[in-house]
Design a protein around this motif. Structure first.
Motif, PDB file in Angstrom:
ATOM      1  N   ALA A 246      -1.427  13.705  31.756  1.00  0.00           N
ATOM      2  CA  ALA A 246      -2.022  14.190  30.509  1.00  0.00           C
ATOM      3  C   ALA A 246      -1.872  13.161  29.405  1.00  0.00           C
ATOM      4  O   ALA A 246      -0.801  12.601  29.203  1.00  0.00           O
ATOM      5  N   GLY A 247      -2.985  12.926  28.723  1.00  0.00           N
ATOM      6  CA  GLY A 247      -2.959  12.085  27.531  1.00  0.00           C
ATOM      7  C   GLY A 247      -2.472  10.670  27.750  1.00  0.00           C
ATOM      8  O   GLY A 247      -1.813  10.092  26.893  1.00  0.00           O
ATOM      9  N   VAL A 248      -2.801  10.082  28.893  1.00  0.00           N
ATOM     10  CA  VAL A 248      -2.269   8.742  29.175  1.00  0.00           C
ATOM     11  C   VAL A 248      -3.110   7.650  28.514  1.00  0.00           C
ATOM     12  O   VAL A 248      -4.329   7.635  28.603  1.00  0.00           O
TER      13      VAL A 248
ATOM     14  N   THR B 279     -10.719  13.380  43.632  1.00  0.00           N
ATOM     15  CA  THR B 279     -11.276  12.036  43.549  1.00  0.00           C
ATOM     16  C   THR B 279     -11.264  11.568  42.102  1.00  0.00           C
ATOM     17  O   THR B 279     -11.154  12.365  41.167  1.00  0.00           O
ATOM     18  N   LEU B 280     -11.376  10.274  41.994  1.00  0.00           N
ATOM     19  CA  LEU B 280     -11.510   9.657  40.682  1.00  0.00           C
ATOM     20  C   LEU B 280     -12.733   8.772  40.800  1.00  0.00           C
ATOM     21  O   LEU B 280     -12.789   7.894  41.659  1.00  0.00           O
ATOM     22  N   LEU B 281     -13.737   9.048  39.971  1.00  0.00           N
ATOM     23  CA  LEU B 281     -15.000   8.332  40.127  1.00  0.00           C
ATOM     24  C   LEU B 281     -15.357   7.589  38.861  1.00  0.00           C
ATOM     25  O   LEU B 281     -14.863   7.884  37.779  1.00  0.00           O
ATOM     26  N   GLY B 282     -16.245   6.624  39.016  1.00  0.00           N
ATOM     27  CA  GLY B 282     -16.690   5.851  37.857  1.00  0.00           C
ATOM     28  C   GLY B 282     -17.175   4.503  38.312  1.00  0.00           C
ATOM     29  O   GLY B 282     -16.932   4.084  39.444  1.00  0.00           O
ATOM     30  N   ARG B 283     -17.849   3.829  37.406  1.00  0.00           N
ATOM     31  CA  ARG B 283     -18.391   2.516  37.751  1.00  0.00           C
ATOM     32  C   ARG B 283     -17.280   1.473  37.855  1.00  0.00           C
ATOM     33  O   ARG B 283     -16.131   1.723  37.534  1.00  0.00           O
ATOM     34  N   ASN B 284     -17.666   0.270  38.205  1.00  0.00           N
ATOM     35  CA  ASN B 284     -16.719  -0.856  38.226  1.00  0.00           C
ATOM     36  C   ASN B 284     -16.129  -1.082  36.848  1.00  0.00           C
ATOM     37  O   ASN B 284     -16.823  -1.067  35.830  1.00  0.00           O
ATOM     38  N   GLY B 285     -14.853  -1.294  36.833  1.00  0.00           N
ATOM     39  CA  GLY B 285     -14.210  -1.706  35.586  1.00  0.00           C
ATOM     40  C   GLY B 285     -13.975  -0.594  34.597  1.00  0.00           C
ATOM     41  O   GLY B 285     -13.714  -0.849  33.424  1.00  0.00           O
ATOM     42  N   MET B 286     -14.060   0.653  35.037  1.00  0.00           N
ATOM     43  CA  MET B 286     -13.926   1.747  34.095  1.00  0.00           C
ATOM     44  C   MET B 286     -12.486   2.209  33.934  1.00  0.00           C
ATOM     45  O   MET B 286     -12.181   2.980  33.036  1.00  0.00           O
ATOM     46  N   GLY B 287     -11.635   1.812  34.826  1.00  0.00           N
ATOM     47  CA  GLY B 287     -10.230   2.164  34.674  1.00  0.00           C
ATOM     48  C   GLY B 287      -9.661   3.020  35.779  1.00  0.00           C
ATOM     49  O   GLY B 287      -8.588   3.605  35.628  1.00  0.00           O
ATOM     50  N   LYS B 288     -10.351   3.082  36.896  1.00  0.00           N
ATOM     51  CA  LYS B 288      -9.836   3.904  37.995  1.00  0.00           C
ATOM     52  C   LYS B 288      -8.517   3.340  38.526  1.00  0.00           C
ATOM     53  O   LYS B 288      -7.508   4.040  38.641  1.00  0.00           O
ATOM     54  N   THR B 289      -8.571   2.053  38.828  1.00  0.00           N
ATOM     55  CA  THR B 289      -7.366   1.422  39.362  1.00  0.00           C
ATOM     56  C   THR B 289      -6.241   1.457  38.344  1.00  0.00           C
ATOM     57  O   THR B 289      -5.073   1.672  38.682  1.00  0.00           O
ATOM     58  N   THR B 290      -6.607   1.283  37.089  1.00  0.00           N
ATOM     59  CA  THR B 290      -5.585   1.301  36.052  1.00  0.00           C
ATOM     60  C   THR B 290      -4.911   2.673  35.988  1.00  0.00           C
ATOM     61  O   THR B 290      -3.696   2.775  35.810  1.00  0.00           O
ATOM     62  N   THR B 291      -5.702   3.709  36.139  1.00  0.00           N
ATOM     63  CA  THR B 291      -5.118   5.053  36.152  1.00  0.00           C
ATOM     64  C   THR B 291      -4.123   5.179  37.302  1.00  0.00           C
ATOM     65  O   THR B 291      -2.990   5.660  37.132  1.00  0.00           O
ATOM     66  N   ILE B 292      -4.551   4.705  38.449  1.00  0.00           N
ATOM     67  CA  ILE B 292      -3.676   4.804  39.617  1.00  0.00           C
ATOM     68  C   ILE B 292      -2.402   3.999  39.412  1.00  0.00           C
ATOM     69  O   ILE B 292      -1.296   4.439  39.727  1.00  0.00           O
ATOM     70  N   ARG B 293      -2.557   2.802  38.857  1.00  0.00           N
ATOM     71  CA  ARG B 293      -1.375   1.964  38.618  1.00  0.00           C
ATOM     72  C   ARG B 293      -0.412   2.641  37.637  1.00  0.00           C
ATOM     73  O   ARG B 293       0.800   2.546  37.774  1.00  0.00           O
ATOM     74  N   SER B 294      -0.975   3.330  36.662  1.00  0.00           N
ATOM     75  CA  SER B 294      -0.114   4.027  35.708  1.00  0.00           C
ATOM     76  C   SER B 294       0.674   5.123  36.402  1.00  0.00           C
ATOM     77  O   SER B 294       1.869   5.302  36.160  1.00  0.00           O
ATOM     78  N   VAL B 295      -0.014   5.851  37.269  1.00  0.00           N
ATOM     79  CA  VAL B 295       0.644   6.936  37.983  1.00  0.00           C
ATOM     80  C   VAL B 295       1.751   6.392  38.873  1.00  0.00           C
ATOM     81  O   VAL B 295       2.856   6.925  38.946  1.00  0.00           O
ATOM     82  N   LEU B 296       1.469   5.273  39.515  1.00  0.00           N
ATOM     83  CA  LEU B 296       2.427   4.693  40.455  1.00  0.00           C
ATOM     84  C   LEU B 296       3.597   4.001  39.757  1.00  0.00           C
ATOM     85  O   LEU B 296       4.554   3.600  40.404  1.00  0.00           O
ATOM     86  N   GLY B 297       3.463   3.821  38.445  1.00  0.00           N
ATOM     87  CA  GLY B 297       4.530   3.131  37.727  1.00  0.00           C
ATOM     88  C   GLY B 297       4.417   1.627  37.823  1.00  0.00           C
ATOM     89  O   GLY B 297       5.354   0.905  37.466  1.00  0.00           O
TER      90      GLY B 297
ATOM     91  N   THR C 188       1.999  -0.135  36.290  1.00  0.00           N
ATOM     92  CA  THR C 188       1.692  -0.547  34.933  1.00  0.00           C
ATOM     93  C   THR C 188       2.196   0.569  34.024  1.00  0.00           C
ATOM     94  O   THR C 188       1.896   1.733  34.259  1.00  0.00           O
ATOM     95  N   GLN C 189       2.992   0.184  33.053  1.00  0.00           N
ATOM     96  CA  GLN C 189       3.597   1.201  32.202  1.00  0.00           C
ATOM     97  C   GLN C 189       2.553   1.782  31.244  1.00  0.00           C
ATOM     98  O   GLN C 189       1.848   1.033  30.569  1.00  0.00           O
TER      99      GLN C 189
ATOM    100  N   GLU D  56       6.858   9.187  34.024  1.00  0.00           N
ATOM    101  CA  GLU D  56       6.175   8.088  33.330  1.00  0.00           C
ATOM    102  C   GLU D  56       7.103   6.940  32.960  1.00  0.00           C
ATOM    103  O   GLU D  56       6.652   5.850  32.674  1.00  0.00           O
ATOM    104  N   ARG D  57       8.420   7.176  32.984  1.00  0.00           N
ATOM    105  CA  ARG D  57       9.321   6.072  32.663  1.00  0.00           C
ATOM    106  C   ARG D  57      10.068   5.546  33.899  1.00  0.00           C
ATOM    107  O   ARG D  57      10.920   4.683  33.781  1.00  0.00           O
ATOM    108  N   LEU D  58       9.753   6.097  35.024  1.00  0.00           N
ATOM    109  CA  LEU D  58      10.480   5.682  36.228  1.00  0.00           C
ATOM    110  C   LEU D  58       9.890   4.394  36.808  1.00  0.00           C
ATOM    111  O   LEU D  58       8.729   4.077  36.590  1.00  0.00           O
ATOM    112  N   SER D  59      10.725   3.694  37.555  1.00  0.00           N
ATOM    113  CA  SER D  59      10.241   2.463  38.182  1.00  0.00           C
ATOM    114  C   SER D  59       9.412   2.808  39.418  1.00  0.00           C
ATOM    115  O   SER D  59       9.543   3.892  39.995  1.00  0.00           O
ATOM    116  N   ALA D  60       8.583   1.883  39.810  1.00  0.00           N
ATOM    117  CA  ALA D  60       7.642   2.127  40.898  1.00  0.00           C
ATOM    118  C   ALA D  60       8.346   2.522  42.191  1.00  0.00           C
ATOM    119  O   ALA D  60       7.891   3.414  42.911  1.00  0.00           O
ATOM    120  N   ASP D  61       9.462   1.844  42.461  1.00  0.00           N
ATOM    121  CA  ASP D  61      10.113   2.142  43.741  1.00  0.00           C
ATOM    122  C   ASP D  61      10.689   3.551  43.752  1.00  0.00           C
ATOM    123  O   ASP D  61      10.668   4.247  44.754  1.00  0.00           O
TER     124      ASP D  61
END
Ligand code: ATP
Ligand code: ATP
Ligand code: LEU
Ligand code: MG
Ligand code: MG
Lengths: 304, 335, 236, 367, 253
Positions: free
Chosen positions: C8-10, C34-52, C54-55, C69-74
């Motif tokens: 929420a609100g990321v 699913t997460l949909l959208g064109r190239n470069g819209m931020g799908k991967t960035t969303t996933i990276r945020s979830v995975l920790g 990218t903070q 949201e503050r935990l490390s990826a591992d």
């Protein structure tokens, strides 16, 4: 005549195995953390100084060795956590500069703490003399002990890195740190642990070689280059490669020094005295250049 | 062109940088002129204060600045991390000493000969080692430098391990007698200035751009139809030639050549200078050489343990100025 | 069903460029989203945020009821999240089998965890290549390996970022079939992919993002019915 | 008035033992001269040369041009001295060598500003060559590092040895592992091995030779350089019985020596070595010469003449400069024995070469 | 129509793996020739050999009648045989514009000048800008390539190859990672190049392949098992079995 060859071969193996202790840590840190660690030799020096000091204080070689290895591992971890960790994500160039700085600092600190003069200490009395390997052939017991230690460590390391899951994770962290973390590996801990291992191996080498050679400031740099040569010959990150490379280099160095002067003896000692040692030293680099020419990624290339 | 429709929507969050053909490395007059002026006036000030001694170390620093700049060309711009650059300096130095031994005293002869020899030796080494990449390249260049080092040790007629003292300084028309410290200093200043101008032109020209592209992605450059090997070799030779010249000058400055000039630690120091100053920055080599030289000269005057201080300074530099000091001072954002 | 993942609100940026603005996303346990959208819209960035990886600058991300949201990826990974990343990112210096085994775990404590044999059944090709190093695989083989590697951790949440990129149609079909099977087994999945027509048949709910903002959310039926959405946001 | 001395010596690395002894010996000599030399305050800059000629040249440049020293001394090694000496002599500065005495400067290149106060490099090895004849060793293998001092030392040994040299082995100057050389010795089987390996090199050599069991197969010959107190301390019992030549011994019976040995022991807590004795003599020599010139060294020629007269009480007993400004002195034979206090040390057993002059003085044109 | 590229009994072996197994293939001038096949069939390996990145174990490659089997990447590129990479290979620290100017420099062989400023060559800058627009990166001209999204990087990848004005383009999965719209644009672009440039296209996106290809070859286990028109291939039983699958018809329809 045969015993000369045998003796020189043993000398080569002994030198090679000690080189391996240094090269093993170097190749792991290099291959896995992608860190060009010039200060690896400093850990070797620090380990040797600590072990020499502890040995003298406790009056026991093995106790001194144990304690020295432990303390050096701690020093290694400390170094890793405070400084080297900052360098992992940097390019190789920054790493060269940073670890070069550490060499300077380590050398001067040791000079301040222990003075500029070399320390000497002796192997345990039981290993001081020669042993008769077979009738008419004596060989220093201490050098045999060195070989045993080296071989043992090599075997243990090989199993750890290539056969265990820890080893796999560590290698994964090397290939792609972020991905390994995304898979759940606590990479920073693994790296600290690995570094401690490398430092301990350095200390072990320093402690074993100390009584044979000398414990002095700058001892790390002269052997560091050879260790790098070994790492590259073997293939960066490959423990097996480091092992083979060490033995090759140890052998070539010793046999070169033994054989080449006699080849030149016809030219008189004047020529032999200047050309022969230089040529013997060139051999190692020739070997490396040749190997890299045929196998550009070393004998046992690892990964990408 | 029917396919020319631009993507309907693109995020424009990223600010657009100024559009130029490729990276530009400019020689800013505001920096260069005062420095050049200062360098030209330094001997006068030294004489005035009776501190002529300082011309020697400063000359040495300038000579190293030439060598470091030449290394920076291949290391910083071309991505060829040569760990054997001191060998080319050594070749130049030995060339100068050998000429001197044969009563050839003019630097007008010694410098070009050193330059040519530097180019030839680097061509040979480059032909073999430039096929390797990354760390393997580093080690192969180290190997060749070490071989040269041991060759120098074994060459009795060049003094072998003990080295060779030059009987005197060379002369350089219009100065017909052996150069004194001041004259040699000016030769060094001139040399450095011309090398900087040359490198600046080179890296901004077509060749420089291709060189940088090779550093970033060599295979891709090859697939664009460029013979990358030849370009790397040319750069390597240029750097070797410049290092040769600096070596010859160093020989005349110090009056003594020995294999230790070619020892790998010397190559290491040159590398440290470049990285410290800023690899791939026009002034990287110079600033690195100056900082290193000044630190060494000044700290060693204060304490026996100057290497400790030097180490700390280098460490701090690497932590706070990862791109090198020149980028820190000159505020030029890296590409 | 409770929400397994609740974003929420990321807000996320790379350096000074803001990429995500107020992204929200909820996946219930057992759902395929699913997460949909064109190239470069931020799908991967969303996933990276979830995975920790990218903070996120701000916002909340909850996984299995914990704020992550503050935990490390591992740490997050060990809580039971696994990803098939864009570009595959196979460990080049590990053999195929080591890639699968190195991180194998039973993080969702299932009774029938994925095993080596299970993965080899799914992708027989990998079995043939089990001794090869990661960098000796073809692009498609690497993709299979990346999926197998993620499954071997038996995650609560499986994230696939363009997991069918570079796969042959036949294999792609197998992946879809596999996803359906996983869904049937109750595996929660977040998918990013461009084959929307396939996704509407497999997934439960969809989120479309455009320039870092969520522009549409809804169930498969709604997406399937509204071809306008496809044209406008996905470019089909 | 102050006397400015540039003191350059080797204080780090395997050769540092020697530099350390030289510095301590000199300082004791300075102390015995009342903390002054020839009545002048002494301003001494001590610098480590790292046994590296390039570094030494930079330092000398600074000493001469910036610090404008009156004289320079201290260097232990010929490979450092030889490259810097032209620089020193051209500037007109006097150099007094407390240790190495290279052949070039004993002969053809002899120079009025250069004084070798210890020995010519061949002197002590030559005495060992003569000793090997006396012992009847028919075959000797000889070992030294490949550098001027090493080559000259082996020449010195060969100059008086009349048997066969079965093997002439040169090693690297920074070498610490002699396994290859020892294997060679084992195969050559000489009656004796003569080695010249200064400082830590010699310590390692003899230790490794013992560990390999070679001490039982051949006699060991060396000079005082590798059999002095520093070496005995680190090697211990295996040294017992070793014969070695030296121009000085701690039990030489003269007043100056007794005072030197006693005070050195109390000041530094260890027995002095021959290096310390040499440097001690240098300090005393400077003191005597400066006194002679009335506390003035600005008149370089007068100071030089005063130095040459060597009017001081050397710890070696008799001491004089030859025309080439190298010593005329006795070379003694010593043996490592258990001393009365139970510790291991050198004992004087005889004179090997009496009033010895080096072999190159004739080539020197100085009068 | 003449044959531009001829592959004759090409073999590539990696240890025990036969990645290319006596492959034979002719590509006619002006065609868009698609190369399809299962994962691991050896398509990328073939492209590597065609471009010069890998040396074949045996066999020959003829480009415009000339045997180029042993010549280097750059030599082939200068002859007009240019490739793009499956794994994106661009100059990440450079801007989009810089990426393209370097490529143009390569084509025009203006690489050895050491004195004149490269950035003064106005025509080159303009051409690069046109190219950027052509591959849909007109608005990202000054952005460094590292900061482009995956799909945008793929677009730049194609741009670099186009900058060479090739006679023949080897494209290895240019559409992988591109969205529908970008793929659509690329299809348009390829159609626009038809006849002026010969193209060998490796692609798993069958919609695109069937839209643009004049001929299609199918590679299985390193061998070309079928070559034909799109329709022939679509119906080819072995191709369907090995690659397309049965469901394909409904997907493609
Ligand atoms: N490391 C980075 N630094 C700066 N900007 C970045 C970085 N990575 C991505 N971006 C930018 O962030 C935006 C979103 O990228 P993201 O990778 O999340 O897109 P995406 O939706 O996954 O696209 P695609 O379908 O192409 O993979 C893009 O415009 C891209 O240019
Ligand atoms: N360096 C290598 N060593 C060993 N095997 C290799 C190597 N490179 C590729 N291979 C093998 O060769 C085969 C062909 O690989 P290639 O990359 O050409 O396939 P591809 O047709 O491009 O597949 P994809 O469509 O998945 O990209 C694969 O089975 C791969 O595992
Ligand atoms: C005895 C050694 C310390 C010095 C040696 N004689 C030399 O000339 O270098
Ligand atoms: Mg993406
Ligand atoms: Mg492929």
């Amino acid at each position: 005549m045969n015993t000369v060859i045998l003796e020189q071969t043993l000398n080569g193996i002994q030198f090679g195995l000690m080189l391996f202790l240094l090269a093993a840590g170097l190749t792991l840190v290099f291959g896995i953390m992608d860190l060009v660690n010039l200060s690896h030799g400093s850990l070797y020096m620090i380990g040797a100084y600590l072990i020499a000091t502890f040995t003298q204080a406790l009056d026991s070689f093995w106790l001194g060795m144990l304690l020295g290895i432990g303390v050096t591992a701690c020093v290694g971890v400390l170094l890793e956590m405070t400084i080297l960790r900052q360098l992992y994500k940097r390019d190789h160039l920054s790493q060269v500069l940073g670890t070069f700085a550490i060499i300077l600092i380590a050398n001067e600190s040791v000079r301040i703490l222990w003075g500029p003069q070399p320390l000497t200490f002796n192997p345990p009395a039981s290993l001081a003399g020669p042993v008769e390997l077979f009738p008419g052939f004596e060989y220093p017991a201490y050098r045999l002990a060195i070989m045993a230690v080296g071989a043992l460590v090599a075997a243990a390391l090989y199993v750890l890195i290539s056969k265990t899951r820890i080893g796999m994770k560590v290698r994964a962290g090397a290939a792609d740190r972020e991905m390994a973390e995304a898979m759940g590996a606590k990479v920073s801990w693994m790296f600290s642990g690995l570094f401690a291992c490398g430092a301990a191996l350095c200390a072990l080498a320093g402690g074993m070689l100390g009584p044979l050679l000398a414990v002095q400031v700058g001892m790390g740099e002269s052997i560091l280059i050879l260790a790098f040569v070994v790492v590259v010959i073997g293939g960066i990150g490959s423990v097996r490669g480091a092992f083979v490379g060490s033995l090759l280099v140890g052998m070539i160095d010793t046999l070169g020094r033994a054989v080449i002067p006699s080849l030149f003896s016809g030219f008189g000692p004047e020529v032999a005295s200047s050309v022969a040692p230089a040529l013997a030293a060139i051999l190692i680099y020739l070997l490396m250049a040749a190997i890299l020419f045929w196998k550009p990624k070393g004998l046992f290339p690892v990964g990408a | 062109m029917q396919a020319a429709s631009i993507l309907a929507a693109t995020p424009t969050a990223t600010p657009l940088r100024s559009v130029s053909g490729a990276t530009s490395h400019s020689l800013s007059a505001a920096v260069t002129l005062p420095i050049l002026l200062g360098l030209l006036l330094l001997p006068i000030a030294a004489h005035f204060y009776g501190q002529e001694y300082f011309l020697s170390p400063v000359t040495r620093v300038l000579i190293y600045a030439v060598a470091a700049s030449s290394l920076n060309l291949i290391l910083g711009f071309g991505g060829m991390v040569s760990f054997g650059h001191a060998a080319f300096m050594g070749v130049g130095a030995y060339a100068a000493a050998a000429l001197m031994m044969n009563q050839v005293t003019s630097l007008w002869i010694a410098l070009p000969v050193a330059m040519g020899l530097g180019a030839v030796v680097s061509a040979v080494i480059g032909l073999i080692s430039l096929r390797a990449h990354g760390v393997y390249f580093i080690m192969i260049t180290l190997a060749f430098a070490q071989m040269l080092y041991y060759v120098a040790i074994s060459l009795k007629f060049l003094g072998g391990e003990d080295g060779l003292s030059l009987s005197a300084r060379g002369s350089m028309w219009p100065v017909l007698e052996p150069l004194d410290d001041t004259a040699l200093y000016y030769v060094a200043v001139l040399m450095l200035a011309s090398v900087v101008v040359f490198i600046q032109r080179l890296v901004n020209a077509n060749f420089g751009h291709v060189l940088e592209a090779i550093r970033i992605n060599e295979t891709r450059v090859a697939s664009l139809g460029v013979n990358t090997f030849r370009h790397k070799l040319i750069a390597f030779m240029v750097a070797g030639a410049l290092a040769g010249v600096s070596g010859a000058l160093l020989a005349h400055q110090s009056g003594f050549v020995s294999p230790s000039l070619m020892h790998w630690t010397q190559s290491g120091v040159l590398m440290v200078m470049v990285i410290l100053g800023g690899a791939g920055h026009l002034y990287g080599g110079i600033i690195g050489a100056i900082i290193y030289g000044v630190l060494e000269e000044s700290l060693s005057g204060y304490t026996e343990h100057w290497q400790l201080a030097l180490g700390v300074v280098l460490l701090v530099a690497v932590l706070v100025a990862p791109q090198g000091i020149s980028r820190l001072i000159l505020k030029r954002t890296p590409k | 069903m409770s929400a397994l993942l609740d974003v929420a609100g990321v807000h996320t940026s790379y350096g000074s460029s803001k990429i995500l603005a107020d992204v929200g996303l909820t996946i219930a346990e057992g759902q395929v989203a699913t997460l949909l959208g064109r190239n470069g819209m931020g799908k991967t960035t969303t996933i990276r945020s979830v995975l920790g990886l990218t903070q996120a600058q701000s916002g909340s991300i909850r996984f299995r009821g914990h704020a992550i949201e503050r935990l490390s990826a591992d740490k997050i990974a060990r809580m039971g999240m696994a990803v098939v990343p864009e570009g595959r990112r196979i460990f080049a210096n590990l053999s195929v089998e080591e890639n699968l085994v190195a991180f194998s775990a039973n993080r969702n404590s299932t009774r029938e965890p994925w095993t080596l044999d299970g993965i080899y059944d799914l992708f027989p090709r990998l079995k043939q290549r089990r001794r090869n190093m990661g960098n000796q695989l073809s692009g498609g083989e690497q993709q299979m390996l990346a999926i197998g590697r993620a499954l071997m951790t038996n995650p609560y949440l499986l994230i696939l970022d363009e997991a069918t990129e570079g796969l042959a149609p036949l294999i792609r079909e197998e992946i879809w079939a596999c996803l359906s099977k996983l869904r049937a087994q109750g595996q929660t999945i977040l998918v990013v992919d461009k084959y929307v027509d396939r996704l509407v048949t497999i997934a439960d709910c969809h989120t479309i993002i455009e320039r870092g903002k969520v522009v549409w959310k809804g169930p498969s039926q709604a997406l399937a019915d509204d071809r306008m959405l496809w044209e406008r946001y996905i470019g089909v | 008035d102050t006397l400015k001395i540039g003191f350059l010596t080797t204080l780090s690395g395997p050769g540092s033992v020697i530099g350390n002894e030289i510095r301590d010996g000199f300082n004791l000599g300075l102390k015995h001269s009342g903390g002054k030399l020839g009545g002048m305050d002494v301003d001494m800059t001590i610098v480590d040369d790292h046994q590296d000629p390039q570094a030494a040249r930079k330092t000398v440049d600074r000493l001469i041009k910036r610090d404008k020293v009156d004289l320079i001394t201290g260097m232990a090694f010929s490979n450092v001295l030889l490259p810097v000496l032209p620089q020193i002599l051209q500037s007109g500065t006097i150099y007094i060598s407390p240790n190495t005495g290279p052949q070039d400067y004993a002969g053809e290149k002899c120079d009025p500003r250069f004084f070798a106060a210890a020995w010519q490099t061949e002197d002590l090895p030559a005495a060992m060559g003569k000793f090997a004849n006396e012992k009847g060793y028919k075959k000797v293998a000889i070992v030294a590092p490949a550098y001027p001092g090493g080559r000259e030392s082996l020449n010195g040994f060969k100059s008086l040895y009349t048997g066969t040299v079965t093997d002439e082995i040169y090693t690297k100057l920074d070498q610490l592992d002699y396994s290859a050389e020892l294997a060679r010795l084992r195969s050559v089987k000489p009656d004796a091995v003569f080695y010249f390996l200064p400082g830590g090199l010699g310590v390692n050599f003899i230790k490794q030779l013992n560990a390999a069991g070679l001490d039982k197969q051949m006699a060991i010959l060396t000079t005082g350089f590798s059999a002095d107190e520093d070496v005995i301390k680190s090697v211990g019992a295996p040294m017992t019985g070793l014969f070695n030549a030296s121009q000085w011994a701690s039990d030489l019976d003269n007043e100056a020596n007794k005072r030197f040995v006693k005070d050195f022991n109390t000041t530094y807590g260890r027995m002095p070595t021959l290096y310390a004795s040499q440097a001690y003599d240098v300090a005393r020599l400077i003191d005597s010469a400066a006194k002679k010139t009335g506390g003035k060294v600005t008149d370089k020629e007068a100071f030089r003449v005063a130095l040459k007269s060597a009017d001081f009480a050397s710890v070696r007993g008799q001491f004089a400069f030859n025309t080439n400004q190298f010593p005329i002195q006795n070379i003694y034979m010593r043996q490592v024995q258990a001393l009365p206090d139970g510790k291991l040390g050198n004992r004087l057993i005889g004179t090997a070469l009496a009033n010895h002059k080096d072999a190159f003085a004739a080539e020197c044109k100085m009068k | 129509m003449s044959t531009v590229l001829r592959i004759d009994n090409l073999v590539k072996r990696f240890g025990g793996v036969l990645a290319t197994d006596k492959a034979c293939l002719d590509v006619s001038e002006g065609d868009i020739h698609a190369l399809i096949g299962p994962n691991g069939a050896g398509k990328t390996t073939l492209i590597h050999q065609l471009s010069g990145a890998l040396v074949p174990t045996s066999g020959h490659i003829f480009f415009q009648g000339e045997n180029v089997t042993g010549s280097s990447i750059d030599k082939r590129a200068r002859q007009g045989l240019v490739r793009s990479y499956q794994i994106t290979s661009i100059f990440k620290p450079f801007s989009v514009h810089q990426n393209l100017t370097i490529a143009i420099q390569g084509r025009t062989r203006e690489t050895l000048g050491m004195w004149r400023r490269a950035s003064y060559v106005q025509t080159r800058l303009e051409e690069a800008e046109q190219l950027a627009i052509r591959v849909g990166l007109g608005s990202k001209l000054g952005q460094s390539a590292a900061m482009l999204s995956h799909g945008e990087q793929r677009q730049l990848e194609v741009g670099l190859a186009l900058a060479m004005r090739p006679k023949m383009l080897l494209l290895d999965e240019p559409m992988a990672g591109m969205g529908h719209e970008e793929s659509g644009q690329l299809v348009e672009l390829l159609l626009g190049l038809k006849r002026s440039v010969t193209i060998l296209l490796v692609e798993h996106d069958m919609d695109a392949v069937f839209k643009v290809a004049d001929r299609i070859s199918t590679l299985v286990f390193g061998r070309v098992i079928a070559t034909g028109t799109p329709d022939e291939i679509r119906r080819h039983p072995e191709v369907r079995k090995a690659y397309l699958g049965d469901e394909f018809e409904e997907v493609a329809a």
